[in-house]
Write an enzyme that holds these catalytic residues in place. Structure first.
Site, PDB file in Angstrom:
ATOM      1  N   ASP A   1      88.846  26.353  10.193  1.00 29.53           N
ATOM      2  CA  ASP A   1      88.205  27.438   9.428  1.00 29.53           C
ATOM      3  C   ASP A   1      89.214  28.090   8.500  1.00 29.53           C
ATOM      4  O   ASP A   1      90.425  27.905   8.641  1.00 29.53           O
ATOM      5  CB  ASP A   1      87.510  28.465  10.340  1.00 29.53           C
ATOM      6  CG  ASP A   1      88.453  29.078  11.349  1.00 29.53           C
ATOM      7  OD1 ASP A   1      89.623  29.300  11.021  1.00 29.53           O
ATOM      8  OD2 ASP A   1      88.005  29.325  12.490  1.00 29.53           O
TER       9      ASP A   1
ATOM     10  N   LYS B   1      83.923  27.221   7.546  1.00 29.71           N
ATOM     11  CA  LYS B   1      83.060  27.272   8.744  1.00 29.71           C
ATOM     12  C   LYS B   1      82.135  28.476   8.629  1.00 29.71           C
ATOM     13  O   LYS B   1      82.564  29.549   8.219  1.00 29.71           O
ATOM     14  CB  LYS B   1      83.927  27.400   9.993  1.00 29.71           C
ATOM     15  CG  LYS B   1      83.151  27.622  11.275  1.00 29.71           C
ATOM     16  CD  LYS B   1      84.047  27.670  12.507  1.00 29.71           C
ATOM     17  CE  LYS B   1      84.469  29.082  12.847  1.00 29.71           C
ATOM     18  NZ  LYS B   1      85.203  29.165  14.132  1.00 29.71           N
TER      19      LYS B   1
HETATM   20  C1  R5P Z   1      87.593  31.629  15.461  1.00 30.36           C
HETATM   21  O1  R5P Z   1      87.730  32.053  14.336  1.00 30.36           O
HETATM   22  C2  R5P Z   1      88.703  31.038  16.267  1.00 30.36           C
HETATM   23  O2  R5P Z   1      89.845  30.798  15.503  1.00 30.36           O
HETATM   24  C3  R5P Z   1      88.273  29.755  16.953  1.00 30.36           C
HETATM   25  O3  R5P Z   1      88.028  28.773  15.978  1.00 30.36           O
HETATM   26  C4  R5P Z   1      86.999  29.966  17.740  1.00 30.36           C
HETATM   27  O4  R5P Z   1      87.077  31.142  18.473  1.00 30.36           O
HETATM   28  C5  R5P Z   1      86.728  28.809  18.658  1.00 30.36           C
HETATM   29  O5  R5P Z   1      85.529  29.049  19.338  1.00 30.36           O
HETATM   30  P1  R5P Z   1      84.580  27.868  19.802  1.00 30.36           P
HETATM   31  O6  R5P Z   1      85.432  26.881  20.550  1.00 30.36           O
HETATM   32  O7  R5P Z   1      83.565  28.534  20.695  1.00 30.36           O
HETATM   33  O8  R5P Z   1      83.950  27.289  18.605  1.00 30.36           O
END
Ligand code: R5P
Length: 305
Positions: free
Chosen positions: A166, A190
């Site tokens: 992201d 994202k």
């Molecule tokens: C969000 O911005 C964080 O950097 C992670 O990408 C996110 O928290 C990951 O969460 P999940 O594994 O539930 O997609």
């Protein structure tokens, strides 16, 4: 220096203690039938520099309460300073108001920690580089990126690219790129639906993976695993054949271990900032320890007391 560990970080804290040639000091935790906890430290700490290691992963509220009580017990017992090592700092993603009417949970946690008497915080790869600025006490913001860079050096070749799943992770991969002779990088756009949590990743917001075959995807944490899976599918569509994932915090909620094992990624590297219980492990998982990094920081801090 006296070292204490809360319940969530026993394994990591034992490694830190062994690096420092110390023993963990004993604590008593009694859980009443209604779930309340009574914490007692079983060691003299008058005029000592105390260190408490406790990650705030699931069950996050219980682990935080235990940390608050431990710090309070140490302060009441005469510790000169208390350093809280919270390798994974729960609630860090709630660092501002996303939708009108929300609480800023991260700020509440910070206020409590400061109020109970924490003198310094040590943490790893926080969600945003601005989070340490929200504290009124000094923060050692450590990173697992140098450990990841060492691992990547053993695999890398000219067809490699660093990828952030992201746009929020762009600073992270730029830093890692510097540690890897300016390896090229790209970041994926994202979208997360704030109500349902559904994730969609479609294209690159910065850089590209054109002509590359191997991607090192880097994130601060893996919770459900959905971010990684969505980003992996964008990479595959763009010609990447091998995807290695590096994430500091193995939050691993829901069925993350199944999702990741069944995904297209080749390997998932995480650190032990969060203890991975055997039932959350999977074949593609490799755990790199941050114990030495914490130990070295504590040694450094001890010289400044
Ligand atoms: C969000 O911005 C964080 O950097 C992670 O990408 C996110 O928290 C990951 O969460 P999940 O594994 O539930 O997609």
């Amino acid at each position: 220096m006296k070292l204490f560990s809360g319940g969530s970080s026993q394994v990591l804290a034992t490694k830190v203690a062994s690096f420092l040639n110390k023993k963990l000091s004993p604590i008593e935790v009694h859980v009443f039938p209604d779930g309340e906890r009574r914490i007692r430290i079983d060691e003299r700490v008058v005029d000592e520099h105390a260190v408490v290691i406790q990650s705030a992963n699931t069950p996050v509220d219980t682990n935080y309460m235990e940390l608050f009580f431990l710090v309070d017990a140490l302060k009441r017992s005469g510790a000169e300073t208390v350093t809280a090592v919270v390798p994974y700092f729960g609630y860090q993603r709630q660092d501002h108001v996303f939708r009108e009417g929300e609480a800023v949970s991260l700020e509440v946690i910070i206020r409590i920690l400061e109020e109970v008497g924490v003198d310094r915080l040590v943490s790893f790869d926080m969600h945003s580089i601005k989070i340490p600025e929200l504290f009124h006490i000094p923060v050692s913001h450590l990173s697992a990126l140098p450990l990841f860079a060492t691992q990547i050096k053993g695999i890398m070749n000219p067809s490699c690219v660093l990828v952030s799943p992201d746009m929020g992770g762009i600073a992270r991969i730029k830093k890692l790129s510097e540690l890897l002779d300016d390896m090229p990088y790209a970041a994926i756009e994202k979208d997360r639906d704030l109500e349902s949590g559904a994730i969609s990743s479609t294209s690159f917001g910065e850089g590209s993976v054109k002509g590359k075959k191997i991607a090192f995807m880097v994130d601060d944490m893996i919770s459900s695993g959905k971010t990684i899976v969505a980003a992996a599918s964008v990479l595959e569509k763009n010609g990447i054949s091998d995807i290695y994932v590096f994430a500091t915090h193995a939050v691993f909620s829901e069925e993350a271990h199944v999702v990741l094992q069944n995904s297209k990624v080749k390997k998932v590297f995480v650190t032990d900032s969060v203890y991975v219980a055997p039932e959350k492990g999977f074949k593609k998982l490799e755990i790199i320890s941050i114990a030495k990094t914490i130990g070295q920081e504590l040694q450094q801090l001890a010289t400044s007391h």
